[in-house]
Design a protein around this motif. Structure first.
Motif, PDB file in Angstrom:
ATOM      1  N   ASN A   1       2.955  -2.509   4.797  1.00 41.70           N
ATOM      2  CA  ASN A   1       1.596  -2.045   5.407  1.00 41.70           C
ATOM      3  C   ASN A   1       0.589  -2.889   4.525  1.00 41.70           C
ATOM      4  OD1 ASN A   1       2.844  -0.556   7.032  1.00 41.70           O
ATOM      5  ND2 ASN A   1       2.735   1.566   5.752  1.00 41.70           N
ATOM      6  N   GLY A   2       0.876  -2.822   3.042  1.00 43.05           N
ATOM      7  CA  GLY A   2      -0.440  -3.375   2.170  1.00 43.05           C
ATOM      8  C   GLY A   2      -0.409  -4.890   2.723  1.00 43.05           C
ATOM      9  N   ILE A   3       0.894  -5.623   2.811  1.00 44.93           N
ATOM     10  CA  ILE A   3       0.569  -7.077   3.330  1.00 44.93           C
ATOM     11  C   ILE A   3      -0.319  -6.954   4.437  1.00 44.93           C
ATOM     12  CG2 ILE A   3       1.923  -8.916   4.236  1.00 44.93           C
ATOM     13  CD1 ILE A   3       4.404  -7.968   2.474  1.00 44.93           C
ATOM     14  N   GLU A   4      -0.354  -6.411   5.292  1.00 43.63           N
ATOM     15  CA  GLU A   4      -1.120  -6.454   6.868  1.00 43.63           C
ATOM     16  C   GLU A   4      -2.349  -5.785   6.307  1.00 43.63           C
ATOM     17  OE1 GLU A   4       2.378  -4.852   9.974  1.00 43.63           O
ATOM     18  OE2 GLU A   4       1.374  -3.418   8.826  1.00 43.63           O
ATOM     19  N   ALA A   5      -2.532  -4.900   5.634  1.00 44.24           N
ATOM     20  CA  ALA A   5      -3.863  -4.520   5.022  1.00 44.24           C
ATOM     21  C   ALA A   5      -4.704  -5.571   4.335  1.00 44.24           C
ATOM     22  CB  ALA A   5      -4.044  -3.372   4.188  1.00 44.24           C
ATOM     23  N   ASN A   6      -3.957  -6.543   3.684  1.00 37.34           N
ATOM     24  CA  ASN A   6      -4.379  -7.453   3.143  1.00 37.34           C
ATOM     25  C   ASN A   6      -4.652  -9.016   4.113  1.00 37.34           C
ATOM     26  OD1 ASN A   6      -4.780  -6.206   0.755  1.00 37.34           O
ATOM     27  ND2 ASN A   6      -2.812  -7.157  -0.119  1.00 37.34           N
ATOM     28  N   ASP A   7      -4.401  -8.744   5.281  1.00 39.26           N
ATOM     29  CA  ASP A   7      -4.389  -9.722   6.423  1.00 39.26           C
ATOM     30  C   ASP A   7      -3.420 -11.026   5.991  1.00 39.26           C
ATOM     31  OD1 ASP A   7      -5.433 -10.937   8.681  1.00 39.26           O
ATOM     32  OD2 ASP A   7      -7.066 -12.303   7.643  1.00 39.26           O
ATOM     33  N   TYR A   8      -2.379 -10.468   5.434  1.00 39.91           N
ATOM     34  CA  TYR A   8      -1.125 -11.367   5.355  1.00 39.91           C
ATOM     35  C   TYR A   8      -1.562 -12.221   4.293  1.00 39.91           C
ATOM     36  CZ  TYR A   8      -0.145  -9.379   9.760  1.00 39.91           C
ATOM     37  OH  TYR A   8      -0.150  -8.421  10.600  1.00 39.91           O
ATOM     38  N   ASP A   9      -2.295 -12.259   3.418  1.00 39.59           N
ATOM     39  CA  ASP A   9      -2.710 -12.936   2.127  1.00 39.59           C
ATOM     40  C   ASP A   9      -1.791 -12.643   1.075  1.00 39.59           C
ATOM     41  OD1 ASP A   9      -3.507 -14.451   0.176  1.00 39.59           O
ATOM     42  OD2 ASP A   9      -5.647 -13.757   0.098  1.00 39.59           O
ATOM     43  N   VAL A  10      -0.695 -13.159   0.925  1.00 40.78           N
ATOM     44  CA  VAL A  10       0.190 -12.820  -0.182  1.00 40.78           C
ATOM     45  C   VAL A  10       0.239 -14.023  -1.064  1.00 40.78           C
ATOM     46  CG1 VAL A  10       1.686 -11.593   1.218  1.00 40.78           C
ATOM     47  CG2 VAL A  10       2.152 -14.141   1.309  1.00 40.78           C
ATOM     48  N   PHE A  11      -0.878 -14.952  -0.958  1.00 45.22           N
ATOM     49  CA  PHE A  11      -1.141 -16.060  -1.772  1.00 45.22           C
ATOM     50  C   PHE A  11      -1.961 -15.895  -3.130  1.00 45.22           C
ATOM     51  CE2 PHE A  11      -0.048 -17.847   2.046  1.00 45.22           C
ATOM     52  CZ  PHE A  11       1.170 -18.595   1.820  1.00 45.22           C
ATOM     53  N   SER A  12      -3.056 -14.880  -2.897  1.00 50.42           N
ATOM     54  CA  SER A  12      -3.814 -14.596  -3.887  1.00 50.42           C
ATOM     55  C   SER A  12      -4.196 -13.063  -4.011  1.00 50.42           C
ATOM     56  CB  SER A  12      -5.429 -14.905  -3.415  1.00 50.42           C
ATOM     57  OG  SER A  12      -5.692 -14.364  -2.357  1.00 50.42           O
ATOM     58  N   LYS A  13      -3.286 -12.140  -3.283  1.00 50.16           N
ATOM     59  CA  LYS A  13      -3.105 -10.735  -3.418  1.00 50.16           C
ATOM     60  C   LYS A  13      -1.804 -10.336  -3.536  1.00 50.16           C
ATOM     61  CE  LYS A  13      -7.751 -10.243  -0.617  1.00 50.16           C
ATOM     62  NZ  LYS A  13      -7.988  -9.931   0.721  1.00 50.16           N
ATOM     63  N   ARG A  14      -1.691  -9.137  -4.149  1.00 52.04           N
ATOM     64  CA  ARG A  14      -0.426  -8.697  -4.444  1.00 52.04           C
ATOM     65  C   ARG A  14      -0.537  -7.270  -3.839  1.00 52.04           C
ATOM     66  NH1 ARG A  14       4.518  -9.268  -7.240  1.00 52.04           N
ATOM     67  NH2 ARG A  14       5.366  -7.419  -7.759  1.00 52.04           N
ATOM     68  N   ALA A  15       0.504  -6.992  -2.882  1.00 46.77           N
ATOM     69  CA  ALA A  15       0.268  -5.858  -1.902  1.00 46.77           C
ATOM     70  C   ALA A  15       1.188  -4.650  -2.881  1.00 46.77           C
ATOM     71  CB  ALA A  15       1.078  -5.998  -0.588  1.00 46.77           C
ATOM     72  N   PHE A  16       0.531  -3.697  -2.651  1.00 47.37           N
ATOM     73  CA  PHE A  16       1.332  -2.468  -3.380  1.00 47.37           C
ATOM     74  C   PHE A  16       0.531  -1.155  -2.919  1.00 47.37           C
ATOM     75  CE2 PHE A  16      -3.064  -3.167  -5.313  1.00 47.37           C
ATOM     76  CZ  PHE A  16      -3.391  -1.704  -5.717  1.00 47.37           C
ATOM     77  N   VAL A  17       1.574   0.022  -3.424  1.00 50.42           N
ATOM     78  CA  VAL A  17       0.912   1.353  -2.713  1.00 50.42           C
ATOM     79  C   VAL A  17       0.499   1.840  -3.777  1.00 50.42           C
ATOM     80  CG1 VAL A  17       1.816   3.505  -1.834  1.00 50.42           C
ATOM     81  CG2 VAL A  17       3.041   1.166  -1.270  1.00 50.42           C
ATOM     82  N   ALA A  18      -1.149   2.006  -3.562  1.00 46.56           N
ATOM     83  CA  ALA A  18      -1.705   3.080  -4.509  1.00 46.56           C
ATOM     84  C   ALA A  18      -1.340   4.281  -4.837  1.00 46.56           C
ATOM     85  CB  ALA A  18      -3.155   3.318  -3.909  1.00 46.56           C
ATOM     86  N   THR A  19      -1.377   4.805  -6.238  1.00 39.47           N
ATOM     87  CA  THR A  19      -0.986   6.064  -6.534  1.00 39.47           C
ATOM     88  C   THR A  19      -1.240   7.352  -5.550  1.00 39.47           C
ATOM     89  OG1 THR A  19      -0.900   5.420  -8.806  1.00 39.47           O
ATOM     90  CG2 THR A  19      -0.832   7.719  -8.394  1.00 39.47           C
ATOM     91  N   PRO A  20      -2.642   7.531  -5.142  1.00 44.93           N
ATOM     92  CA  PRO A  20      -3.019   8.698  -4.203  1.00 44.93           C
ATOM     93  C   PRO A  20      -2.094   8.693  -2.951  1.00 44.93           C
ATOM     94  CG  PRO A  20      -4.876   7.574  -5.204  1.00 44.93           C
ATOM     95  CD  PRO A  20      -3.827   6.735  -5.612  1.00 44.93           C
ATOM     96  N   LYS A  21      -2.031   7.301  -2.364  1.00 44.54           N
ATOM     97  CA  LYS A  21      -1.042   7.182  -1.069  1.00 44.54           C
ATOM     98  C   LYS A  21       0.245   7.295  -1.593  1.00 44.54           C
ATOM     99  CE  LYS A  21      -2.581   4.253   1.613  1.00 44.54           C
ATOM    100  NZ  LYS A  21      -2.903   2.985   2.515  1.00 44.54           N
ATOM    101  N   LYS A  22       0.913   7.333  -2.610  1.00 47.15           N
ATOM    102  CA  LYS A  22       2.365   7.625  -3.137  1.00 47.15           C
ATOM    103  C   LYS A  22       2.294   9.005  -3.050  1.00 47.15           C
ATOM    104  CE  LYS A  22       3.175   3.530  -6.061  1.00 47.15           C
ATOM    105  NZ  LYS A  22       3.611   3.285  -7.614  1.00 47.15           N
ATOM    106  N   MET A  23       1.443   9.778  -3.303  1.00 53.28           N
ATOM    107  CA  MET A  23       1.441  11.273  -3.517  1.00 53.28           C
ATOM    108  C   MET A  23       1.439  11.643  -2.065  1.00 53.28           C
ATOM    109  SD  MET A  23       1.724  12.057  -6.569  1.00 53.28           S
ATOM    110  CE  MET A  23       2.650  10.341  -6.717  1.00 53.28           C
ATOM    111  N   LEU A  24       0.900  11.249  -1.220  1.00 53.79           N
ATOM    112  CA  LEU A  24       0.775  11.561   0.121  1.00 53.79           C
ATOM    113  C   LEU A  24       2.291  11.383   0.767  1.00 53.79           C
ATOM    114  CD1 LEU A  24      -2.514  10.114   1.589  1.00 53.79           C
ATOM    115  CD2 LEU A  24      -1.991  12.556   0.830  1.00 53.79           C
ATOM    116  N   TYR A  25       3.086  10.458   0.357  1.00 53.61           N
ATOM    117  CA  TYR A  25       4.177  10.104   0.920  1.00 53.61           C
ATOM    118  C   TYR A  25       5.126  11.184   0.696  1.00 53.61           C
ATOM    119  CZ  TYR A  25       3.476   5.404   2.457  1.00 53.61           C
ATOM    120  OH  TYR A  25       3.230   4.018   3.198  1.00 53.61           O
ATOM    121  N   LEU A  26       5.131  11.838  -0.446  1.00 56.15           N
ATOM    122  CA  LEU A  26       5.984  12.986  -0.987  1.00 56.15           C
ATOM    123  C   LEU A  26       6.523  13.943  -0.087  1.00 56.15           C
ATOM    124  CD1 LEU A  26       5.225  13.081  -4.893  1.00 56.15           C
ATOM    125  CD2 LEU A  26       6.831  11.795  -3.670  1.00 56.15           C
ATOM    126  N   PRO A  27       5.364  14.654   0.604  1.00 50.58           N
ATOM    127  CA  PRO A  27       5.672  15.827   1.401  1.00 50.58           C
ATOM    128  C   PRO A  27       6.071  15.293   2.727  1.00 50.58           C
ATOM    129  CG  PRO A  27       3.058  15.471   1.223  1.00 50.58           C
ATOM    130  CD  PRO A  27       4.090  14.852   0.130  1.00 50.58           C
TER     131      PRO A  27
END
Length: 310
Positions: free
Chosen positions: A275-301
């Motif tokens: 999802n992060g890659i898509e959010a970066n408009d598929y720029d994997v050359f100058s941006k590194r996709a990751f899941v931010a900590t707040p979003k990680k917490m949302l995944y848990l429940p």
């Protein structure tokens, strides 16, 4: 009086078992924060075992991708396999090994996935391109699908599976293919996230047949060209990775109940990188996709709910 031969002495004094597991915990936390978060949801004994396995896998990977990788040769990997054989004979050689030998005593882990992973590192010594996805799939199995098989032995399967009468005499289902699928999905995600970094090292893991399908050249990739061809190619690769995640999901329901939540969490967190890659408009050359900590917490429940009902 007959003198019995003395047992071989270790070349160095190794740390205690508790210190070894703590070392593995620290390494896992430092180098794989997303994976580490998932392990914290496991029972203590299983989480420690997973840390020990992770550290061995990381040490293996660093032989070809770490700071000393330029000095790695086929002989280096042969020595590492000899090291592995010593561990499976109950003889730790390094501090981290103390934890892994204990894990091997506690859980029915087989040596074959470990050997297959070393074979995957051997591929990185002489290959920097993959013509077809089938070739890449073998690589993904060796360097990541094997991790699923190693982990399966620790996680275990649910003892109280509901089995219909006509299957009562059949052995309990062990989700090996699903475990491999999850490893392949994770590795495909790594490949898509790290296209730019790999290109800087002269490596292209995307199948060349896929580049040709979308009329995107190796030269375009090394230049970091982002256009409609590239976006279509990345959509295609992301969909393939998501299918492997979907295939992996089917096996979670038969895993030991105390590990379904962490497995769902790890799957969802890693899939979130796509999802992060898509959010970066598929720029994997100058941006590194990751899941931010707040979003990680949302995944848990959400992961917890899936573990209860799926």
């Amino acid at each position: 009086m007959l003198q019995l031969p003395k047992p071989p002495q270790p070349q160095k004094v190794l740390v205690s078992l508790e210190e070894a597991y703590e070392l593995c915990r620290q390494i896992t936390q430092k180098y794989s924060k997303t994976f580490y978060l998932g392990t914290l949801l496991m029972p203590p004994e299983k989480r420690r075992a997973i840390w020990a396995i992770y550290v061995w896998c990381r040490r293996t990977d660093e032989l070809v991708d770490g700071p000393q990788a330029q000095y790695t040769t086929p002989e280096t990997l042969k020595q590492w396999e000899d090291h592995l054989n010593a561990l499976f004979s109950g003889h730790p050689l390094d501090d981290e090994d103390v934890a892994l030998v204990d894990t091997l005593e506690r859980f029915p882990v087989e040596i074959s996935p470990f050997r297959d992973m070393i074979a995957g590192q051997q591929m990185d010594l002489y290959r920097s391109r993959y013509e077809t996805f089938e070739e890449l799939k073998l690589y993904c199995y060796r360097v990541a699908g094997t991790v699923g098989l190693m982990s399966n032995a620790v996680i275990g399967i649910e003892k109280d599976q509901v089995i219909p009468p006509w299957e009562q005499n059949q052995p309990k289902y062990i989700p090996q293919e699903e475990a491999i699928a999850l490893g392949i999905a994770n590795q495909l995600t790594n490949i898509l996230r790290d296209v730019g970094e790999d290109a800087q090292r002269g490596r292209i893991y995307l199948p060349l047949e896929d580049l040709e399908r979308f009329n995107y050249t190796q030269e375009d990739l090394f230049k970091g060209v982002i256009d409609d061809r590239w976006r279509d190619l990345m959509r295609f690769e992301i969909q393939r990775a998501r299918q492997y995640y979907k295939d992996a999901e089917r096996g979670i329901r038969v895993l030991s109940r105390d590990c379904r939540w962490p497995v769902w969490t790890a799957l969802m967190l890693y899939q979130g990188i796509l999802n992060g890659i898509e959010a970066n408009d598929y720029d994997v050359f100058s941006k590194r996709a990751f899941v931010a900590t707040p979003k990680k917490m949302l995944y848990l429940p959400v992961a917890w709910l899936r573990a209860q009902v799926l």
